[in-house]
Structures are given as C-alpha cells and as structure tokens.
Design a protein around this motif. Structure first.
Motif, PDB file in Angstrom:
ATOM      1  N   ASP A   9       0.835  -1.207   0.000  1.00  0.00           N
ATOM      2  CA  ASP A   9       0.000   0.000   0.000  1.00  0.00           C
ATOM      3  C   ASP A   9       0.869   1.257   0.000  1.00  0.00           C
ATOM      4  O   ASP A   9       0.640   2.209   0.757  1.00  0.00           O
ATOM      5  CB  ASP A   9      -0.950  -0.003   1.206  1.00  0.00           C
ATOM      6  CG  ASP A   9      -1.991  -1.108   1.121  1.00  0.00           C
ATOM      7  OD1 ASP A   9      -2.255  -1.607   0.006  1.00  0.00           O
ATOM      8  OD2 ASP A   9      -2.544  -1.494   2.188  1.00  0.00           O
ATOM      9  N   ASP A  10       1.914   1.216  -0.869  1.00  0.00           N
ATOM     10  CA  ASP A  10       2.842   2.343  -1.068  1.00  0.00           C
ATOM     11  C   ASP A  10       3.668   2.666   0.170  1.00  0.00           C
ATOM     12  O   ASP A  10       4.277   3.742   0.245  1.00  0.00           O
ATOM     13  CB  ASP A  10       2.087   3.603  -1.530  1.00  0.00           C
ATOM     14  CG  ASP A  10       1.426   3.416  -2.890  1.00  0.00           C
ATOM     15  OD1 ASP A  10       1.976   2.646  -3.704  1.00  0.00           O
ATOM     16  OD2 ASP A  10       0.376   4.027  -3.127  1.00  0.00           O
ATOM     17  N   GLN A  11       3.682   1.777   1.134  1.00  0.00           N
ATOM     18  CA  GLN A  11       4.512   1.946   2.321  1.00  0.00           C
ATOM     19  C   GLN A  11       5.678   0.975   2.251  1.00  0.00           C
ATOM     20  O   GLN A  11       5.499  -0.238   2.080  1.00  0.00           O
ATOM     21  CB  GLN A  11       3.705   1.691   3.591  1.00  0.00           C
ATOM     22  CG  GLN A  11       2.520   2.628   3.778  1.00  0.00           C
ATOM     23  CD  GLN A  11       2.982   4.068   3.972  1.00  0.00           C
ATOM     24  OE1 GLN A  11       3.969   4.338   4.636  1.00  0.00           O
ATOM     25  NE2 GLN A  11       2.237   4.991   3.370  1.00  0.00           N
TER      26      GLN A  11
ATOM     27  N   THR B 278       3.464  -4.115  -9.875  1.00  0.00           N
ATOM     28  CA  THR B 278       2.542  -4.165  -8.737  1.00  0.00           C
ATOM     29  C   THR B 278       1.598  -5.346  -8.879  1.00  0.00           C
ATOM     30  O   THR B 278       1.110  -5.644  -9.987  1.00  0.00           O
ATOM     31  CB  THR B 278       1.730  -2.870  -8.637  1.00  0.00           C
ATOM     32  OG1 THR B 278       2.607  -1.768  -8.445  1.00  0.00           O
ATOM     33  CG2 THR B 278       0.750  -2.937  -7.462  1.00  0.00           C
ATOM     34  N   ALA B 279       1.329  -6.002  -7.706  1.00  0.00           N
ATOM     35  CA  ALA B 279       0.341  -7.082  -7.642  1.00  0.00           C
ATOM     36  C   ALA B 279      -0.818  -6.593  -6.768  1.00  0.00           C
ATOM     37  O   ALA B 279      -0.619  -5.990  -5.712  1.00  0.00           O
ATOM     38  CB  ALA B 279       0.946  -8.342  -7.058  1.00  0.00           C
ATOM     39  N   SER B 280      -2.052  -6.850  -7.192  1.00  0.00           N
ATOM     40  CA  SER B 280      -3.251  -6.438  -6.449  1.00  0.00           C
ATOM     41  C   SER B 280      -3.783  -7.610  -5.632  1.00  0.00           C
ATOM     42  O   SER B 280      -3.850  -8.744  -6.125  1.00  0.00           O
ATOM     43  CB  SER B 280      -4.332  -5.955  -7.421  1.00  0.00           C
ATOM     44  OG  SER B 280      -3.894  -4.806  -8.116  1.00  0.00           O
ATOM     45  N   ILE B 281      -4.142  -7.287  -4.379  1.00  0.00           N
ATOM     46  CA  ILE B 281      -4.629  -8.317  -3.460  1.00  0.00           C
ATOM     47  C   ILE B 281      -5.913  -7.803  -2.824  1.00  0.00           C
ATOM     48  O   ILE B 281      -5.978  -6.669  -2.339  1.00  0.00           O
ATOM     49  CB  ILE B 281      -3.594  -8.635  -2.365  1.00  0.00           C
ATOM     50  CG1 ILE B 281      -2.295  -9.151  -2.993  1.00  0.00           C
ATOM     51  CG2 ILE B 281      -4.139  -9.642  -1.359  1.00  0.00           C
ATOM     52  CD1 ILE B 281      -1.172  -9.330  -2.013  1.00  0.00           C
ATOM     53  N   THR B 282      -6.940  -8.641  -2.810  1.00  0.00           N
ATOM     54  CA  THR B 282      -8.195  -8.321  -2.140  1.00  0.00           C
ATOM     55  C   THR B 282      -8.220  -9.050  -0.800  1.00  0.00           C
ATOM     56  O   THR B 282      -8.172 -10.286  -0.745  1.00  0.00           O
ATOM     57  CB  THR B 282      -9.393  -8.742  -2.998  1.00  0.00           C
ATOM     58  OG1 THR B 282      -9.373  -8.031  -4.249  1.00  0.00           O
ATOM     59  CG2 THR B 282     -10.694  -8.444  -2.269  1.00  0.00           C
ATOM     60  N   LEU B 283      -8.334  -8.258   0.296  1.00  0.00           N
ATOM     61  CA  LEU B 283      -8.352  -8.818   1.653  1.00  0.00           C
ATOM     62  C   LEU B 283      -9.801  -8.851   2.133  1.00  0.00           C
ATOM     63  O   LEU B 283     -10.502  -7.835   2.060  1.00  0.00           O
ATOM     64  CB  LEU B 283      -7.493  -7.962   2.600  1.00  0.00           C
ATOM     65  CG  LEU B 283      -7.397  -8.435   4.049  1.00  0.00           C
ATOM     66  CD1 LEU B 283      -6.707  -9.780   4.134  1.00  0.00           C
ATOM     67  CD2 LEU B 283      -6.656  -7.399   4.890  1.00  0.00           C
ATOM     68  N   TYR B 284     -10.226  -9.992   2.621  1.00  0.00           N
ATOM     69  CA  TYR B 284     -11.601 -10.114   3.104  1.00  0.00           C
ATOM     70  C   TYR B 284     -11.598 -10.776   4.488  1.00  0.00           C
ATOM     71  O   TYR B 284     -10.680 -11.496   4.878  1.00  0.00           O
ATOM     72  CB  TYR B 284     -12.448 -10.922   2.114  1.00  0.00           C
ATOM     73  CG  TYR B 284     -12.040 -12.371   1.971  1.00  0.00           C
ATOM     74  CD1 TYR B 284     -12.651 -13.364   2.739  1.00  0.00           C
ATOM     75  CD2 TYR B 284     -11.050 -12.748   1.063  1.00  0.00           C
ATOM     76  CE1 TYR B 284     -12.279 -14.683   2.609  1.00  0.00           C
ATOM     77  CE2 TYR B 284     -10.667 -14.065   0.931  1.00  0.00           C
ATOM     78  CZ  TYR B 284     -11.281 -15.035   1.718  1.00  0.00           C
ATOM     79  OH  TYR B 284     -10.903 -16.349   1.600  1.00  0.00           O
TER      80      TYR B 284
ATOM     81  N   ALA C  89      -7.504  -2.966   6.826  1.00  0.00           N
ATOM     82  CA  ALA C  89      -8.946  -3.034   6.584  1.00  0.00           C
ATOM     83  C   ALA C  89      -9.226  -4.004   5.444  1.00  0.00           C
ATOM     84  O   ALA C  89      -8.386  -4.226   4.559  1.00  0.00           O
ATOM     85  CB  ALA C  89      -9.493  -1.656   6.240  1.00  0.00           C
ATOM     86  N   ALA C  90     -10.391  -4.584   5.521  1.00  0.00           N
ATOM     87  CA  ALA C  90     -10.775  -5.480   4.435  1.00  0.00           C
ATOM     88  C   ALA C  90     -10.939  -4.669   3.150  1.00  0.00           C
ATOM     89  O   ALA C  90     -11.355  -3.514   3.156  1.00  0.00           O
ATOM     90  CB  ALA C  90     -12.065  -6.203   4.791  1.00  0.00           C
ATOM     91  N   GLY C  91     -10.589  -5.293   2.018  1.00  0.00           N
ATOM     92  CA  GLY C  91     -10.693  -4.606   0.730  1.00  0.00           C
ATOM     93  C   GLY C  91      -9.437  -4.798  -0.093  1.00  0.00           C
ATOM     94  O   GLY C  91      -8.681  -5.768   0.094  1.00  0.00           O
ATOM     95  N   SER C  92      -9.204  -3.883  -1.034  1.00  0.00           N
ATOM     96  CA  SER C  92      -8.091  -3.996  -1.985  1.00  0.00           C
ATOM     97  C   SER C  92      -6.808  -3.450  -1.379  1.00  0.00           C
ATOM     98  O   SER C  92      -6.794  -2.386  -0.740  1.00  0.00           O
ATOM     99  CB  SER C  92      -8.414  -3.235  -3.275  1.00  0.00           C
ATOM    100  OG  SER C  92      -9.545  -3.801  -3.912  1.00  0.00           O
ATOM    101  N   HIS C  93      -5.711  -4.161  -1.661  1.00  0.00           N
ATOM    102  CA  HIS C  93      -4.385  -3.758  -1.215  1.00  0.00           C
ATOM    103  C   HIS C  93      -3.396  -4.062  -2.336  1.00  0.00           C
ATOM    104  O   HIS C  93      -3.669  -4.889  -3.213  1.00  0.00           O
ATOM    105  CB  HIS C  93      -3.977  -4.501   0.067  1.00  0.00           C
ATOM    106  CG  HIS C  93      -4.870  -4.200   1.235  1.00  0.00           C
ATOM    107  ND1 HIS C  93      -4.674  -3.144   2.072  1.00  0.00           N
ATOM    108  CD2 HIS C  93      -6.009  -4.839   1.683  1.00  0.00           C
ATOM    109  CE1 HIS C  93      -5.603  -3.124   3.008  1.00  0.00           C
ATOM    110  NE2 HIS C  93      -6.446  -4.147   2.776  1.00  0.00           N
TER     111      HIS C  93
END
Length: 467
Positions: free
Chosen positions: A85-87, A132-138, A111-115
C-alpha cells in the motif's frame, strides 16, 4: 592507432563515459583527411521489473502472500524495494540474495478490501522501474461472542438492560439488532427470530405479559458475517409459588448475607475480647487491693520465740511478774494483763498469749549443758528460813548514839556500787523490703537481736537484725 576499419561499425560501452571519435578517410592516391566527434555515453534505459502476477489475488486475514519477482538492467541494479500500500516494508541491495522474493501476512491492522504489493528497482544511473500485484483482503470470520447469561428471570414491568459481549478485530463497525419475541414474525419475512425490535450493543426492555420469552441478538460485521446470541427470559407475574430470582438479585442477597456474617463474627470477637480484658483488669485490681495477711501464730513464734529452723537464738527468760514486783526467777505468771498495762480482767492478744505460753514451756523444760549444771548448783542449796528482826528506836538516848564515821577504824571506806540500770538500747530495726523495696520498721524485744517478719506492704517474709 585505428580501432576498426570500415565504413560502418558497431561499438558499445559498458559504463557511461565521454569519448572523442576520430574518423579518417584515405584516398587512393594516398591523401587522407580526419574529422573528430565528441560523444557522451550514458544509461538511458530503465530497469526491467516483473512480479509475474496478472490476476487479482484474494487473501483473508492471517494468510501469507508469497511473491517472487525478476529484475534486470543494462548497466546494474542499485536497490530492490518492496512496498505494501505504497509503504516501504523492505529494502535490499541489488546484489543481495533473495532480494526479489517477498512474503507478507495481513493482520487486523489492515482493513478489508483492496491492497497492493509493489516491487521497485533502481539502477546505477538512478532510473526506476516497478511492478505491482493487487490483493483483495476479506474477513472470513464472524464476530466472536464473549461470556453472557443465557437465562434470566424478570417480573412483569421490570426494565432490564440487555447487553451483547462481542468482539471482531477485523471489522471496525458491527451492527446489533435485537428480536425480543421469538414467537412473532413482525416483519413477515418467514423468520420470527430476525425481527429488529431494537438496535445497539446495549438496550433496555421490559415485558407486560408473563411467560417464557426468547430474545435473539444478531451481530453483523463489515464482511456481512453474522453471529447470534439467544437469551431465555422467564417473565414472572409475582404470584408464582416458586419465587424465582434472577442472578443479580441472588447475588445481592448473597452479598448481604456475607456482610451480615462478617458483622456477627466481628461483634462476637469484640464481646469475647471485652470479657477477657475485664477479667484481666478485675484480677489485677484484686491483686493490688488484697490486704497483706498478718503473720500466723507459728510465724510469730518463729520470729519472737526463736523456734528451730530459723537460725535465730532464743531470747533469755523474762522475769516473771508477781503482782507489781519482778522476781527475776522462773515461776508462775500472775496478773499478766495488769503487768503489761492492760486493764485488770481484760484479755490479752492471742498471739502474745501464745508466745508467753511457749516461753513458759521452754522455762519448764530442763536446761542442758553448763547452764543446767549451774542451775542445779543453786537448786541444791538448803533453803534459808527467813528471820524477822524487830527493831525500834524507842529508849535510845542521845548519849548512846553512835558517833562513828567512815575511816575511824582504819578500814577501807565502803563505796556504794552504782546499781542504776544501763541506758536502754534502741531496738528499732529499719530496712527496705527485698521484694517491693519499701521501707518498714520493727521493734525487737529485749533478748532478741534477729528475727523474721512479714513486710507490712507486700507480705514478703524478711530477715531483720540489730546492728
């Protein structure tokens, strides 16, 4: 010196630099001409970076995400970095082993959602490239229900606070809905247990009719996952014979009983302590106020009569009194009370009478030793009869009067012997008691120089003596 020959050449350099190129052309007749060109060699291409993930990854809380990337450059890589998340979460040198592999786990702080997870590479010339790789956290877990009371008893009209003890670390907001009558489907959706009669994690409610009631609380988290709490409520009308109480009332009764027991124990202990203290005080006062016991007849005999075992010599025999005259010889005692200054016919002190009787018995007992022999010598003398001589001064004339004076016949002058009684000795003994250390005084009778007596203050038997 020429580096190469030809009208066309291909040349490359491994590092950026500034160089001068010389081009020389030679004609067939041997003539030549040269030109020069300044050239700057620099890195103008970015690194090549690839994670190799083309689709969106789905992960739940606590799952590990493992990513492996590839990085290359025409000159060289300076740093390789991983960002979530850019950190920036990790940074390596370009030649570090394993710099292109990264593992990450999302905890409840996310938080749940996209990271996003990013691989960034910087080459030696400072040019940057990334992938970049996209990850959805639920959230895959429903709210966690804590400890709660699953059955209570209430009276009709009694207001009670219903509370839901629920936690969910992965959700910031939880939705609480309460259904206070599980037998009625108020929203007509076919499920009588999901009617929203009230909202909130803590609500107040009362019942107007007696009987068992089912209370259901639905808790929904951000992911739409639901947990339920069910409580059985026994609504009492007040006329039931069982007289049941809820846990709160029973707890209050128990607390009151415990406090009463503690007070009773404290009161009992105080009464016992006061009684013991009163007994100790009474005993001490009785000890302090107890009068000193007077010496018994035997003790007085031991003190004044010189009885055996005391180590005190017996007093000499006192002369017996006949009427108003001391005889100086042993014999019967007559009119003792009169001789002691007591009124005639009065009774003397019993202890003194006992002492006199003891002295009388000691006198009547035969003496021993030299004293016995001496007394026997006197007793063996013949009794001299008393002769009364009549004398009268009548008929004596003045001429017949004797005119003798001392010293006329040459004899020694008779000097009368002073028979006056010696000065009386002070026989008062004063000393401090060895027990209470208080001073007392005792008058010893004639012939007794040492004795034992009781202290008038504390009753301790003390040894006293003259001198």
């Amino acid at each position: 010196v020429d580096d190469t020959i030809g009208s066309t050449v291909n040349v490359s350099w491994s590092d950026p630099t500034n160089i001068t190129i010389r081009l020389t052309v030679v004609s067939t007749d041997g003539r030549s001409a040269s030109v020069y060109q300044e050239i700057e060699i620099s890195d103008i291409s970015e690194p090549e970076v690839s994670i190799g993930v083309t689709a969106v990854l789905e992960r739940t809380y606590g799952d590990n995400v493992v990513l492996s990337g590839q990085v290359s450059d025409n000159w060289g890589i300076e740093t390789i970095e991983w960002l979530v998340d850019d950190q920036l979460v990790r940074s390596n040198a370009g030649d570090d082993e394993g710099a292109t592999v990264y593992s990450h786990s999302f905890d409840s702080s996310y938080a749940a959602g996209s990271h996003t997870v990013t691989l960034r590479a910087t080459d030696l010339s400072g040019r940057v490239a990334e992938d970049t790789a996209s990850i959805t956290l639920y959230d895959s877990t429903p709210p966690v229900i804590g400890i709660f009371v699953d059955e209570i008893s209430l009276q009709i009209g009694q207001t009670f606070r219903f509370e839901a003890n629920v936690t969910d670390a992965e959700s910031n907001d939880l939705l609480f809905s309460w259904d206070f009558d599980g037998s009625v489907d108020s929203d007509a959706d076919g499920d009588p247990r999901n009617d929203a009669d009230s909202y909130g994690d803590s609500v107040l409610w009362s019942y107007e009719n007696s009987g068992p009631q089912s209370v259901v609380c639905h808790i929904e988290n951000d992911a739409g996952l639901v947990s339920e709490i069910e409580i059985l409520v026994n609504v009492m009308s007040g006329s039931e014979s069982d007289g049941g109480y809820d846990l709160m009332t029973m707890g209050m009764f128990g607390l009151a009983a415990f406090i009463g027991l503690v007070l009773i124990v404290m009161l009992f202990w105080r009464v016992i302590s006061n009684r013991r203290l009163a007994a100790l005080v009474a005993q001490q006062e009785e000890t302090e106020e107890a009068p000193t016991a007077a010496p018994s007849a035997d003790e007085q005999k031991a003190m004044w009569g010189g009885g055996g075992g005391t180590g005190v010599s017996a007093p000499e025999s006192s002369p017996q009194i006949f009427g108003d005259v001391s005889s100086g010889m042993s014999g019967a005692t007559a009119d003792i009370s009169t001789a002691m200054g007591e009124p005639e016919g009065g009774e003397i002190d019993p202890d003194i009478a006992a002492l006199l009787e003891s002295a009388k018995r000691s006198e009547s007992a035969p003496a021993s030793g030299a004293a016995n022999d001496l007394l026997s010598a006197f007793e063996s003398d013949d009794t001299v009869e008393r002769e009364d001589v009549d004398f009268s001064h009548e008929g004596r004339t003045e001429e017949g009067a004797s005119t003798w004076s001392p010293g006329e016949d040459g004899g020694e002058v008779f000097q009368p012997v002073d028979e006056s009684e010696p000065e009386a000795q002070d026989r008062t003994v004063r000393q401090n008691c060895s027990s209470c250390e208080k001073m007392f005084e005792v008058d010893l009778p004639e012939g007794v120089d040492a004795a034992r007596t009781a202290c008038p203050h504390c009753g301790s038997i003390e040894s006293i003596s003259l001198g």
